[in-house]
Design an enzyme around this catalytic site. Structure first.
Site, mmCIF file in Angstrom:
data_model
loop_
_atom_site.group_PDB
_atom_site.id
_atom_site.type_symbol
_atom_site.label_atom_id
_atom_site.label_comp_id
_atom_site.label_asym_id
_atom_site.label_seq_id
_atom_site.Cartn_x
_atom_site.Cartn_y
_atom_site.Cartn_z
ATOM 1 N N GLU A 70 0.859 -1.194 0.000
ATOM 2 C CA GLU A 70 0.000 0.000 0.000
ATOM 3 C C GLU A 70 0.889 1.235 0.000
ATOM 4 O O GLU A 70 1.878 1.297 0.730
ATOM 5 C CB GLU A 70 -0.890 0.085 1.245
ATOM 6 C CG GLU A 70 -2.012 -0.904 1.357
ATOM 7 C CD GLU A 70 -2.828 -0.699 2.639
ATOM 8 O OE1 GLU A 70 -2.654 0.360 3.300
ATOM 9 O OE2 GLU A 70 -3.622 -1.577 2.988
ATOM 10 N N GLU A 84 -13.822 5.694 -0.569
ATOM 11 C CA GLU A 84 -14.663 4.751 0.173
ATOM 12 C C GLU A 84 -15.376 5.520 1.286
ATOM 13 O O GLU A 84 -14.781 5.862 2.307
ATOM 14 C CB GLU A 84 -13.808 3.617 0.737
ATOM 15 C CG GLU A 84 -13.135 2.792 -0.356
ATOM 16 C CD GLU A 84 -12.151 1.772 0.184
ATOM 17 O OE1 GLU A 84 -12.606 0.758 0.758
ATOM 18 O OE2 GLU A 84 -10.932 1.989 0.045
ATOM 19 N N LYS A 99 -15.644 4.956 5.435
ATOM 20 C CA LYS A 99 -14.477 5.023 6.314
ATOM 21 C C LYS A 99 -14.507 6.293 7.158
ATOM 22 O O LYS A 99 -15.129 7.296 6.802
ATOM 23 C CB LYS A 99 -13.194 4.977 5.479
ATOM 24 C CG LYS A 99 -12.877 3.615 4.894
ATOM 25 C CD LYS A 99 -11.489 3.627 4.264
ATOM 26 C CE LYS A 99 -11.001 2.213 3.995
ATOM 27 N NZ LYS A 99 -9.613 2.217 3.489
ATOM 28 N N GLU A 139 -9.805 9.502 5.426
ATOM 29 C CA GLU A 139 -9.767 8.091 5.022
ATOM 30 C C GLU A 139 -10.746 7.799 3.883
ATOM 31 O O GLU A 139 -10.642 6.767 3.225
ATOM 32 C CB GLU A 139 -10.093 7.188 6.213
ATOM 33 C CG GLU A 139 -9.008 7.119 7.270
ATOM 34 C CD GLU A 139 -7.832 6.234 6.863
ATOM 35 O OE1 GLU A 139 -7.840 5.717 5.729
ATOM 36 O OE2 GLU A 139 -6.908 6.073 7.674
#
Length: 343
Positions: free
Chosen positions: A267, A316, A319, A324
């Protein structure tokens, strides 16, 4: 005779040209294939799985990190050329470690049943910490998954992903070492990886280092845009924070019996909003520079491309905290948020 010679020369030239083209294609394909993208699913507005695999193909993204064996995603990956790093979630570690039968069933259901999916690696656990209740099950789960793969005749590598919070010392990079409290986890992990010749997966984020200490870690150093060396470490010069952190992990591995291990960056990325230094321009700069930079290795390990997965494919919205939510290269409507050259 002159015509015959001329024809032979043309054929020779064409053959040489074709060979050179093939070699260049192989070189570019090998280099380009170093980049993957993490496919997280913590959003309630994300496109269907088949559209996601089509998006990977459309943009020539050849590798995917999948955090759990989502059956719809695995079905959509069948018959594609996308190589997959498949995750065993932390919540499954105890069950997989409890018996070989459980691991065998996991491999049967999520790997063997998808014989025409190109599995590159199984990532058992993600960022497991010593305080986690399931920490004791990490390595037994890795061992059981590897045993199951071997029994099935599959040579897929097994590893786990750590974060750089495992580092106790990281500056300068040559002094890199792991925190003592992590060694009960890391020592057996490193032995397992050395014994099986598998890479260590590392989630590496210069973003967090920068926002945690902006005075000593300038933005340019984190974004790969500083033109001059920022850190001199013996004979090695560091122009960017990514290299400095990665080489600190290499140094820590050397001190822990894992000096020959390869590292895969499982990541890395930069958010576009929701926090400090979170702009579209910073994210575009970081990710495009990352894609180009990992082709050439680090000061400590020069010339060796680094297999790297950008976090993440989509924003997303489930989150927290706010930043985030905004790591995606794409919006949920499948539109790129900024230009990215995946090649």
């Amino acid at each position: 005779m002159a015509k015959i010679l001329s024809l032979a020369s043309k054929r020779s030239f064409m053959a040489s040209t074709m060979l050179l083209f093939s070699l260049l294609t192989a070189i570019f394909s090998t280099t380009n294939a170093q980049i993957g993208v993490c496919y997280g699913m913590m959003g309630n507005n994300l496109p269907p799985r088949p559209e996601v695999t089509a998006l990977y193909n459309q943009y020539n993204i050849r590798r995917m990190r999948l955090y759990d064996p989502d059956q719809a995603a695995l079905q959509a990956l069948q018959g594609t050329n996308i190589e997959v790093m498949l995750g065993v979630p932390n919540t499954d570690l105890q069950r997989i470690a409890a018996s070989q039968d459980n691991a065998n069933a996991w491999v049967q259901n999520n790997v063997k049943n998808y014989a025409n999916v190109k599995f590159r690696c199984i990532a058992v656990g993600n960022e497991v910490k010593p305080s986690d209740s399931f920490a004791q099950f990490l390595v037994p789960a890795m061992q059981n998954i590897r045993n199951a793969l071997a029994a099935a005749g599959l040579g897929i590598k097994v590893s786990t992903a750590i974060d750089t919070g495992t580092l106790g010392e990281s500056f300068p990079s040559s002094k890199g070492s792991f925190k003592g409290e992590y060694m009960p986890i890391l020592n057996p992990v490193i032995r397992f990886l050395v014994d099986t010749q598998a890479p260590l997966l590392v989630n590496l984020y210069p973003y967090f280092s920068h926002i945690g200490n902006p005075k000593d870690i300038p933005l340019n150093y984190a974004l790969f845009t500083d033109p001059a060396p920022v850190v001199q470490d013996g004979s090695l010069q560091y122009h960017n924070l990514f290299d400095a952190i990665l080489d600190a992990v290499y140094a820590a591995l050397e001190k822990s019996g894992g000096g020959n291990l390869e590292i895969v960056i499982s990541e890395s990325g930069w958010p576009t909003e929701g926090g400090t230094a979170t702009t579209v321009d910073n994210a575009r700069t970081y990710n495009n520079n990352l894609i180009q930079h990992v082709k050439g290795g680090t000061p400590k390990k020069p010339g060796k491309p680094i297999e790297t997965y950008i976090f993440a494919l989509f924003d997303e919205n489930n989150k927290e905290p706010a930043y985030e939510k905004h790591w995606g290269l794409f919006s949920p409507n499948k539109q790129l948020k900024y230009p990215v050259n995946f090649n």
